[in-house]
Motif scaffolding. Structure first.
Motif, short mmCIF file in Angstrom:
data_model
loop_
_atom_site.label_atom_id
_atom_site.label_comp_id
_atom_site.label_asym_id
_atom_site.label_seq_id
_atom_site.Cartn_x
_atom_site.Cartn_y
_atom_site.Cartn_z
N UNK A 35 0.81 -1.21 0.00
CA UNK A 35 0.00 0.00 0.00
C UNK A 35 0.85 1.27 0.00
N UNK A 36 2.17 1.13 0.24
CA UNK A 36 3.01 2.33 0.19
C UNK A 36 3.05 2.85 -1.25
N UNK A 37 3.14 4.20 -1.36
CA UNK A 37 3.00 4.82 -2.66
C UNK A 37 4.30 4.82 -3.45
N UNK A 38 4.17 4.68 -4.77
CA UNK A 38 5.27 5.01 -5.67
C UNK A 38 5.01 6.42 -6.21
N UNK A 39 6.01 6.96 -6.92
CA UNK A 39 5.97 8.35 -7.34
C UNK A 39 4.70 8.69 -8.13
N UNK A 40 4.39 7.84 -9.09
CA UNK A 40 3.22 8.09 -9.93
C UNK A 40 1.95 8.19 -9.11
N UNK A 41 1.81 7.26 -8.14
CA UNK A 41 0.63 7.30 -7.28
C UNK A 41 0.59 8.58 -6.46
N UNK A 42 1.78 8.99 -5.98
CA UNK A 42 1.84 10.20 -5.16
C UNK A 42 1.32 11.39 -5.97
N UNK A 43 1.76 11.50 -7.22
CA UNK A 43 1.30 12.59 -8.08
C UNK A 43 -0.21 12.52 -8.23
N UNK A 44 -0.69 11.30 -8.48
CA UNK A 44 -2.12 11.13 -8.74
C UNK A 44 -2.94 11.51 -7.52
N UNK A 45 -2.51 11.03 -6.37
CA UNK A 45 -3.27 11.30 -5.15
C UNK A 45 -3.22 12.78 -4.82
N UNK A 46 -2.01 13.40 -4.97
CA UNK A 46 -1.85 14.81 -4.60
C UNK A 46 -2.72 15.71 -5.47
N UNK A 47 -2.75 15.43 -6.80
CA UNK A 47 -3.52 16.32 -7.66
C UNK A 47 -5.01 16.03 -7.56
N UNK A 48 -5.35 14.80 -7.19
CA UNK A 48 -6.76 14.43 -7.15
C UNK A 48 -7.39 14.69 -5.81
N UNK A 49 -7.40 13.67 -4.96
CA UNK A 49 -8.11 13.79 -3.69
C UNK A 49 -7.51 14.86 -2.79
N UNK A 50 -6.14 14.98 -2.78
CA UNK A 50 -5.52 15.96 -1.89
C UNK A 50 -5.65 17.38 -2.44
N UNK A 51 -5.80 17.52 -3.75
CA UNK A 51 -5.94 18.84 -4.36
C UNK A 51 -4.72 19.72 -4.22
N UNK A 52 -3.55 19.12 -3.96
CA UNK A 52 -2.33 19.89 -3.81
C UNK A 52 -1.57 19.89 -5.14
N UNK A 53 -2.08 20.70 -6.08
CA UNK A 53 -1.49 20.73 -7.42
C UNK A 53 -0.02 21.14 -7.38
N UNK A 54 0.38 22.16 -6.63
CA UNK A 54 1.80 22.53 -6.64
C UNK A 54 2.72 21.38 -6.25
N UNK A 55 2.38 20.65 -5.19
CA UNK A 55 3.26 19.55 -4.79
C UNK A 55 3.24 18.43 -5.83
N UNK A 56 2.06 18.18 -6.39
CA UNK A 56 1.96 17.17 -7.45
C UNK A 56 2.86 17.57 -8.61
N UNK A 57 2.84 18.87 -8.97
CA UNK A 57 3.68 19.36 -10.07
C UNK A 57 5.15 19.19 -9.73
N UNK A 58 5.51 19.52 -8.47
CA UNK A 58 6.92 19.38 -8.07
C UNK A 58 7.34 17.92 -8.15
N UNK A 59 6.43 17.03 -7.73
CA UNK A 59 6.72 15.60 -7.83
C UNK A 59 6.92 15.20 -9.29
N UNK A 60 6.09 15.75 -10.17
CA UNK A 60 6.15 15.40 -11.58
C UNK A 60 7.44 15.87 -12.22
N UNK A 61 8.01 16.95 -11.66
CA UNK A 61 9.27 17.46 -12.21
C UNK A 61 10.41 16.45 -11.97
N UNK A 62 10.27 15.66 -10.90
CA UNK A 62 11.34 14.70 -10.57
C UNK A 62 11.62 13.73 -11.72
#
Lengths: 315, 364, 266
Positions: free
Chosen positions: A267-294
């Motif tokens: 159940x621990x997240x990989x990077x792709x999941x983190x981006x997905x969760x952050x932009x979706x349910x968490x609504x934290x687009x900036x952090x999702x974007x920063x993750x996507x830059x990695x």
């Protein structure tokens, strides 16, 4: 200029013929006209979107209201460096590297056989046998492994029949990579990643090997090298551009995948999941974007290194 | 049937030839190059080209690969545009005129047949573009195929033809448009020897009977000499000499022409003088030299040189003999019976007529 | 020239191929199982009834229809853009050519999630509502490269002198394109279109970001995988998807057999 001879009809002076004249007189006009539509699409729609994404990674999120603050800040990137987030990145990169390495090892014999020993109909069959799984549905492939790795599924059944169950249990009890069952462990996830990306590794290696002339292998044998020496000193180095090209895919695809980890693995997240969760349910687009830059950065470094190895000649 | 013959030039210097032609009426001139240059980056593919091709003549451009002859052909066809100078086709300057508006057609080196069309559709392509009806263009297409002796091949695909047959289709496809000028880019290069010789005869006969201007690019001097009314010898992007085959072969004006066309012996002024010739740069044809044993008494009025035989090469009825005459290597082409007993290392005497020594322009 | 492959090599190559192909065989097998609740192996019995059940499910039909429509439109856009780009890049050298090549490959070289989230945030910034067209934009973007690569491979195999021959015989640029270039390019374009269609039909990662409330077939399947409702129907749909992607890929292969040895997906 008049047409050659009077009794043959002269081509009609159509508008397209006039336009064609202009294309001939102005060097580069044709090229420009050809390039404008794809460049508009890819340059504006795609690169524009990427830049928009990049920009948002410099915004931050207001901790109380949860709204996006549209001011330049490096706060989000600082947040990326928190242990929990770094952990996600590290885990993903390690997984991608492991998958790449294992794919290369597994792909090599198939590619080597296809390039050196298969010809005629056999070669065509090999090519199709590699192309078909590459192009067949990603989700169906993932689904196949959900069936196979299920507790009551075929792998467990087969292991039970041949008495390999203790071995699998032993593997699963290993720390970190183990888990309660194959379908919720890193081992299972790793296996399915390899399955998914293996064709992407085989094809470039095969292409690279096919460019090694047979005479080179003969020359090496002629100069007294044993088959193993020939393989290590001639074939393997020449196949490296293919391995590098294939690894671009296996690495990049693993970095960005978020579907497979949802279905198979812990159940621990990989990077792709983190981006997905952050932009979706968490609504934290900036952090999702920063993750996507990695992954963009990782891939940029990777592509530069691969270019040095000659990967782009192997496509 | 010998429309080419009266056009043969009697001039020996290219400057004279060009000057004389410039006075000729425009309709007698198919293609005119005036100070034409084409550069690719820093490479001068052709430079300072200034010559005329007369209507109805078989004109060859001869030179080694990279000498600019193909670029020259592409300039006429319109695939390349000159960086400087003017090209006129039948008196009309063609600057900026695209290839599809030029009254010239090309036979390409690789034939460039359309792989998706059968033979007849390949041949009638130009007529279809002109908007000619199917029945009419197929009639003309069949006529053209008959001209190149390919009746019965209409429905074949280019891939199903031999090299020689493809070459004929390419020829028919160009001729059916009745061009004023036909450009041929090494069209015989890919054929084997026998077929090549056959095609040489056929091409020449075709050109005579149609009365067309043929511009023929080749690196084969034998081909150029046997078929052409006039030959232009290219080297390093420039024309070294323009003239009839006889002029080119017998009276070369530069070392390059003498050596490239027929492998002449080229002697510097001091060597020429030592052998009794003029103190000029001199060309001496191998076949003008006779080989005899050492001490042979030479008829009065002949020039001679003594030396040691280095090599006797078998060439069928002839032998190519290389003799070292005090440091100067001379090559002679003689009947086999003359040198039956000659072995390398033996002394021998060479002799030739003083008229065989042809003085050339000094090297630039 | 070629010696015999060693036994070890043969075995490893065979194992590699088996690993690639066996799992899909299980998917096909499971479409016929009588077991509803679990993935029990071996299946307790075999039946055809789930094909009938899947046939009468409107949600499956809606997803299938949407996927077809998206793939068709995305393929058409990719066909135009990919062919134009191929025409510009196949035989030319100019400043910035490499950058444009990279730009074309980028949408599949970068992880799909990047493309997806970038497009989603761009749509959000522009206040564009998610719709059929936002899905199409995403799909067309990564399909361009497939058409482009097929077209470039064919254009490079085409003798450049046949284009010159066409001009020489009096055809202008448009006639040359229509009568010479297009007929020689058509099978490569068709193959590119088939592959683009298969790629779009199967795409799930970018689609989840650009789809809003609509379900393409892969999205439908993803939902079933994460929250299974009726497992046997999912099994049947999986088999349908295998069949629907198999055919265009096979067709594409036969259309470009000559180039097949030399090119791969990217």
């Amino acid at each position: 200029m008049t047409a050659g001879v009077l009794d043959l009809p002269i081509p009609r002076e159509s508008l397209s013929r006039r336009f064609s004249d202009a294309l001939f007189r102005r060097q580069g006009l044709l090229l420009t006209l050809l390039l404008v539509p794809p460049l508009l699409w890819l340059g504006i729609v795609y690169v524009g979107s990427l830049i928009a994404l990049l920009l948002q990674s410099f915004f931050s999120i207001d901790e109380f209201s949860g709204t996006i603050v549209r001011e330049f800040t490096l706060k989000t990137y600082a947040e990326l460096l928190q242990p929990a987030n770094l952990d996600v990145i590290l885990r993903t990169v390690v997984m991608a590297a492991a998958v790449t390495l294992a794919s290369a090892i597994l792909a090599f014999p198939v590619a080597y056989y296809a390039a050196r020993y298969a010809y005629g109909r056999m070669k065509a069959a090999f090519y199709l046998a590699i192309m078909m799984p590459l192009w067949s549905s990603y989700l169906v492939k993932v689904y196949a492994w959900k069936l196979l790795l299920a507790k009551e599924g075929a792998v467990a059944w087969a292991a039970d029949r041949i008495g390999a169950m203790p071995m699998i249990d032993g593997l699963l009890s290993a720390p970190l990579i183990g888990g309660p069952s194959l379908s919720v462990s890193y081992i299972g996830q790793f296996l399915v990643f390899i399955y998914l990306w293996l064709p992407f590794m085989i094809l470039p290696i095969q292409a690279a090997l096919e460019r090694v002339p047979g005479s080179l292998v003969e020359a090496s044998a002629d100069l007294g090298a044993s088959p193993n020496q020939t393989f290590c000193t001639v074939v393997l180095p020449l196949a490296m551009p293919g391995v590098a090209a294939g690894s671009i895919f296996t690495f990049s695809l693993t970095l960005g995948d978020y579907i497979l980890p949802q279905i198979i693995g812990p159940s621990t997240l990989l990077l792709g999941q983190a981006v997905y969760v952050l932009q979706g349910t968490a609504g934290n687009i900036p952090l999702a974007a920063a993750f996507a830059v990695v992954p963009i950065m990782v891939m940029a470094v990777y592509l530069l290194a691969a270019k040095r190895l000659g990967a782009f000649d192997a496509f | 049937m010998t429309s080419g013959a009266p056009l043969m030039s009697v001039h020996t210097r290219p400057q004279d030839t060009v000057a004389a032609q410039s006075l000729a009426p425009a309709h007698g001139c198919a293609v005119r190059f005036q100070d034409v240059a084409r550069h690719f980056g820093a490479v001068r593919a052709v430079d300072g080209l200034d010559f005329d091709i007369r209507a109805g003549e078989f004109f060859s451009m001869l030179g080694p690969s990279g000498s600019g002859k193909t670029t020259c052909l592409r300039l006429i066809a319109g695939f390349e545009q000159p960086d400087a100078g003017t090209i006129s086709i039948f008196g009309e300057p063609v600057a900026g005129v695209p290839p599809y508006r030029r009254a010239v057609n090309t036979v390409f080196q690789d034939y460039a047949l359309f792989p998706h069309l059968n033979v007849l559709d390949n041949v009638t392509y130009g007529l279809r573009i002109r908007g000619m009806g199917r029945a009419e263009r197929e009639r003309l297409g069949r006529e053209a195929l008959a001209l190149v002796k390919l009746v019965g091949f209409e429905a074949r695909r280019p891939q199903q033809l031999s090299g020689g047959q493809r070459q004929r289709v390419a020829l028919a496809r160009a001729l059916v448009n009745r061009p004023k000028v036909l450009l041929l880019d090494e069209p015989l290069g890919a054929l084997d020897l026998k077929l090549r010789e056959e095609m040489q005869v056929e091409l020449k006969a075709l050109q005579r009977s149609l009365g067309l201007t043929f511009i023929f690019v080749t690196h084969d001097q034998g081909e150029a000499l046997s078929m052409s009314d006039r030959v232009a010898v290219f080297n390093a992007g420039r024309i070294v000499q323009v003239g009839t085959p006889e002029e080119i072969y017998e009276r070369p004006q530069a070392r390059f022409v003498a050596e490239f066309v027929g492998g002449s012996n080229v002697l510097g002024p001091d060597v020429a003088a030592r052998f009794g010739g003029p103190s000029r740069l001199v060309s001496l044809r191998p076949e003008a030299i006779a080989v005899r044993p050492a001490g042979y008494t030479v008829e009065p009025g002949r020039l001679h040189a003594d030396g040691t035989c280095i090599e006797v090469q078998y060439q069928g009825a002839m032998r190519r003999v290389i003799v070292d005459c005090e440091g100067v290597r001379l090559c002679a082409l003689v009947p086999a019976s003359d040198v039956r007993d000659l072995r390398p290392g033996e002394p021998s005497r060479l002799f030739w007529s003083p008229y065989a020594m042809h003085a050339m322009e000094d090297e630039r | 020239m070629r010696s015999k492959a060693s036994f070890g090599l043969k075995i490893s190559a065979a194992v590699g191929l088996l690993f690639l192909h066996a799992p899909l065989a299980f998917v096909i097998l499971y479409a016929f199982t009588t077991e509803e609740r679990s993935y029990q192996f071996p299946p307790p019995g075999l039946t055809l009834k789930w094909f009938g059940v899947a046939w009468s499910r409107p949600d499956v039909w809606n997803a299938l229809t949407l996927s077809f429509q998206v793939a068709t439109v995305a393929t058409l856009i990719a066909l135009v853009l990919g062919t134009l780009a191929a025409g510009a890049l196949a035989r030319t050298k100019f400043f910035g050519r490499e950058v444009i090549s990279l730009l074309i490959i980028l949408p599949i070289a970068l992880p799909g999630i990047i493309t997806g989230i970038a497009l989603r945030s761009a749509f959000n910034l522009m206040d564009l509502p998610f719709s059929f067209w936002t899905i199409v934009v995403g799909h067309a973007t990564f399909c361009v490269v497939v058409v482009h690569n097929n077209a470039v491979a064919r254009l490079r195999r085409m003798s450049p002198s046949i284009i010159e021959a066409s001009y020489d015989l009096g055809a202008d640029s448009f006639q040359t394109f229509r009568y010479v270039i297009l007929p020689n390019l058509s099978t490569a374009l068709l193959a590119g279109a088939m592959l683009a269609f298969a790629l779009s039909f199967d795409e799930v990662i970018v689609t989840t970001f650009t789809a809003g409330q609509q379900s393409t077939l892969p999205i439908w399947m993803l939902n079933e995988l994460v929250r299974p409702r009726q497992r046997p129907v999912t099994n049947v749909v999986a088999v349908i998807v295998i069949a629907l992607t198999f055919l265009p890929i096979l067709a594409a292969y036969y259309l470009t057999r000559e180039e097949a040895g030399a090119s791969s997906r990217a």
